[in-house]
Motif scaffolding. Structure first.
Motif, PDB file in Angstrom:
ATOM      1  N   SER A   8       0.823  -1.206   0.000  1.00  0.00           N
ATOM      2  CA  SER A   8       0.000   0.000   0.000  1.00  0.00           C
ATOM      3  C   SER A   8       0.862   1.264   0.000  1.00  0.00           C
ATOM      4  O   SER A   8       0.589   2.214  -0.746  1.00  0.00           O
ATOM      5  N   GLU A   9       1.922   1.258   0.820  1.00  0.00           N
ATOM      6  CA  GLU A   9       2.792   2.431   0.895  1.00  0.00           C
ATOM      7  C   GLU A   9       3.576   2.621  -0.408  1.00  0.00           C
ATOM      8  O   GLU A   9       3.781   3.752  -0.863  1.00  0.00           O
ATOM      9  N   ILE A  10       4.013   1.518  -1.001  1.00  0.00           N
ATOM     10  CA  ILE A  10       4.730   1.592  -2.268  1.00  0.00           C
ATOM     11  C   ILE A  10       3.816   2.143  -3.359  1.00  0.00           C
ATOM     12  O   ILE A  10       4.231   2.946  -4.203  1.00  0.00           O
ATOM     13  N   GLU A  11       2.559   1.746  -3.354  1.00  0.00           N
ATOM     14  CA  GLU A  11       1.605   2.229  -4.345  1.00  0.00           C
ATOM     15  C   GLU A  11       1.383   3.730  -4.205  1.00  0.00           C
ATOM     16  O   GLU A  11       1.285   4.450  -5.203  1.00  0.00           O
ATOM     17  N   VAL A  12       1.312   4.213  -2.970  1.00  0.00           N
ATOM     18  CA  VAL A  12       1.171   5.652  -2.730  1.00  0.00           C
ATOM     19  C   VAL A  12       2.380   6.398  -3.291  1.00  0.00           C
ATOM     20  O   VAL A  12       2.249   7.459  -3.920  1.00  0.00           O
ATOM     21  N   ILE A  13       3.567   5.828  -3.084  1.00  0.00           N
ATOM     22  CA  ILE A  13       4.796   6.439  -3.582  1.00  0.00           C
ATOM     23  C   ILE A  13       4.794   6.484  -5.108  1.00  0.00           C
ATOM     24  O   ILE A  13       5.128   7.504  -5.726  1.00  0.00           O
ATOM     25  N   ARG A  14       4.394   5.399  -5.732  1.00  0.00           N
ATOM     26  CA  ARG A  14       4.388   5.332  -7.194  1.00  0.00           C
ATOM     27  C   ARG A  14       3.432   6.348  -7.807  1.00  0.00           C
ATOM     28  O   ARG A  14       3.698   6.898  -8.878  1.00  0.00           O
ATOM     29  N   LYS A  15       2.322   6.610  -7.148  1.00  0.00           N
ATOM     30  CA  LYS A  15       1.338   7.554  -7.676  1.00  0.00           C
ATOM     31  C   LYS A  15       1.835   8.984  -7.661  1.00  0.00           C
ATOM     32  O   LYS A  15       1.223   9.868  -8.268  1.00  0.00           O
ATOM     33  N   LYS A  16       2.951   9.227  -6.967  1.00  0.00           N
ATOM     34  CA  LYS A  16       3.515  10.577  -6.916  1.00  0.00           C
ATOM     35  C   LYS A  16       4.411  10.874  -8.117  1.00  0.00           C
ATOM     36  O   LYS A  16       5.022  11.935  -8.189  1.00  0.00           O
ATOM     37  N   GLY A  17       4.462   9.928  -9.055  1.00  0.00           N
ATOM     38  CA  GLY A  17       5.259  10.152 -10.249  1.00  0.00           C
ATOM     39  C   GLY A  17       6.737   9.887 -10.057  1.00  0.00           C
ATOM     40  O   GLY A  17       7.588  10.611 -10.577  1.00  0.00           O
ATOM     41  N   MET A  18       7.048   8.851  -9.313  1.00  0.00           N
ATOM     42  CA  MET A  18       8.437   8.510  -9.037  1.00  0.00           C
ATOM     43  C   MET A  18       9.129   7.965 -10.284  1.00  0.00           C
ATOM     44  O   MET A  18       8.498   7.420 -11.180  1.00  0.00           O
ATOM     45  N   GLY A  19      10.445   8.104 -10.300  1.00  0.00           N
ATOM     46  CA  GLY A  19      11.231   7.452 -11.325  1.00  0.00           C
ATOM     47  C   GLY A  19      11.354   5.967 -11.027  1.00  0.00           C
ATOM     48  O   GLY A  19      10.915   5.495  -9.975  1.00  0.00           O
ATOM     49  N   ASP A  20      11.967   5.235 -11.938  1.00  0.00           N
ATOM     50  CA  ASP A  20      12.198   3.804 -11.739  1.00  0.00           C
ATOM     51  C   ASP A  20      13.641   3.575 -11.287  1.00  0.00           C
ATOM     52  O   ASP A  20      14.524   4.384 -11.575  1.00  0.00           O
ATOM     53  N   ILE A  21      13.858   2.474 -10.601  1.00  0.00           N
ATOM     54  CA  ILE A  21      15.211   2.169 -10.127  1.00  0.00           C
ATOM     55  C   ILE A  21      15.623   0.760 -10.525  1.00  0.00           C
ATOM     56  O   ILE A  21      14.804  -0.175 -10.521  1.00  0.00           O
ATOM     57  N   VAL A  22      16.883   0.617 -10.886  1.00  0.00           N
ATOM     58  CA  VAL A  22      17.512  -0.679 -11.098  1.00  0.00           C
ATOM     59  C   VAL A  22      18.693  -0.753 -10.142  1.00  0.00           C
ATOM     60  O   VAL A  22      19.529   0.162 -10.108  1.00  0.00           O
ATOM     61  N   ILE A  23      18.755  -1.817  -9.357  1.00  0.00           N
ATOM     62  CA  ILE A  23      19.857  -2.022  -8.415  1.00  0.00           C
ATOM     63  C   ILE A  23      20.624  -3.257  -8.868  1.00  0.00           C
ATOM     64  O   ILE A  23      20.035  -4.320  -9.078  1.00  0.00           O
ATOM     65  N   LYS A  24      21.924  -3.123  -9.020  1.00  0.00           N
ATOM     66  CA  LYS A  24      22.751  -4.233  -9.488  1.00  0.00           C
ATOM     67  C   LYS A  24      23.971  -4.378  -8.596  1.00  0.00           C
ATOM     68  O   LYS A  24      24.702  -3.413  -8.358  1.00  0.00           O
ATOM     69  N   GLN A  25      24.194  -5.582  -8.094  1.00  0.00           N
ATOM     70  CA  GLN A  25      25.354  -5.840  -7.255  1.00  0.00           C
ATOM     71  C   GLN A  25      26.433  -6.576  -8.043  1.00  0.00           C
ATOM     72  O   GLN A  25      26.141  -7.500  -8.813  1.00  0.00           O
ATOM     73  N   TYR A  26      27.667  -6.141  -7.857  1.00  0.00           N
ATOM     74  CA  TYR A  26      28.839  -6.821  -8.413  1.00  0.00           C
ATOM     75  C   TYR A  26      29.754  -7.220  -7.262  1.00  0.00           C
ATOM     76  O   TYR A  26      29.723  -6.607  -6.191  1.00  0.00           O
ATOM     77  N   PRO A  27      30.607  -8.228  -7.470  1.00  0.00           N
ATOM     78  CA  PRO A  27      31.563  -8.589  -6.419  1.00  0.00           C
ATOM     79  C   PRO A  27      32.523  -7.437  -6.137  1.00  0.00           C
ATOM     80  O   PRO A  27      32.893  -6.688  -7.035  1.00  0.00           O
ATOM     81  N   THR A  28      32.938  -7.303  -4.889  1.00  0.00           N
ATOM     82  CA  THR A  28      33.846  -6.239  -4.482  1.00  0.00           C
ATOM     83  C   THR A  28      35.135  -6.255  -5.296  1.00  0.00           C
ATOM     84  O   THR A  28      35.779  -7.304  -5.439  1.00  0.00           O
TER      85      THR A  28
END
Length: 206
Positions: free
Chosen positions: A84-104
């Motif tokens: 529900s909270e994520i949906e409220v955030i999305r309705k505010k016109g948020m950008g999209d995010i991609v998170i990618k992990q690589y080894p140190t």
């Protein structure tokens, strides 16, 4: 007014490499997560590259920032409340995010370029801002055998700045201050642990 607001077009000056300075455990990833959350709130597509924390941990920190909650509370939210909270955030016109992990210390700007190109080709997704967590554990694109830390970090900083220029995006990263700056409220450019070469290439925030 924060450093990124006052000096870097709200933290989104294109074709620039901008750096956060902090001691070990001093909140480098937290600050970068805050910058990511700000970018999302401004409708920016955000690519967060981590070589230390997992994708899940980074995601939780950003969610906590967007929800204005303490980080430890987010994983304990009931799924329906979280959705529900994520949906409220999305309705505010948020950008999209991609998170990618690589080894140190195993990924370089070449890997990041490949990722950006792949996201565009396969998902038609282009970042407006790139965050690399963090510079000190990023590998140089062209390793120089026997090079000292000054040379290695100089190459990494230049690689990231070249990425910023070529993809027309702001790139944020972080460096660790040296021991003499631990606990200091007046951290200067001379306090960069990895290399003074970094400060000759990037904008520095504290």
């Amino acid at each position: 007014m924060s450093f990124e607001d006052n000096n870097t077009d709200g933290g989104f000056e294109k074709k620039s490499l901008m750096i956060v300075m902090a001691e070990s455990g001093g909140g480098k990833s937290i600050r970068l997560s805050d910058i990511a959350a700000k970018a999302l709130q401004r409708g920016k597509n955000t690519l967060y590259i981590s070589m230390e924390l997992s994708e899940k941990k980074i995601g939780v920190r950003i969610d906590a920032n967007l929800m204005d909650k303490e980080v430890w509370k987010v994983p304990r939210l009931d799924k329906s409340v979280f959705d529900s909270e994520i949906e409220v955030i999305r309705k505010k016109g948020m950008g999209d995010i991609v998170i990618k992990q690589y080894p140190t210390s195993a990924a370089s700007a070449l890997d990041f370029r490949h990722l950006i190109d792949e996201l565009k080709l396969k998902q038609n997704w282009v970042p407006d801002i790139v965050i690399v967590d963090y510079l000190g554990i990023t590998a140089p694109a062209k390793p120089v055998h026997g090079a000292n830390s000054y040379t290695q970090m100089k190459h990494v900083a230049e690689d990231l700045r070249a990425l910023a220029i070529d993809y027309d995006v702001p790139v944020w990263s972080a460096v660790q201050v040296n021991r003499s700056a631990y606990g200091s409220s007046n951290v200067g450019l001379e306090s960069t642990a990895e290399s003074m070469a970094i400060v000759h290439t990037a904008e520095i925030g504290r």
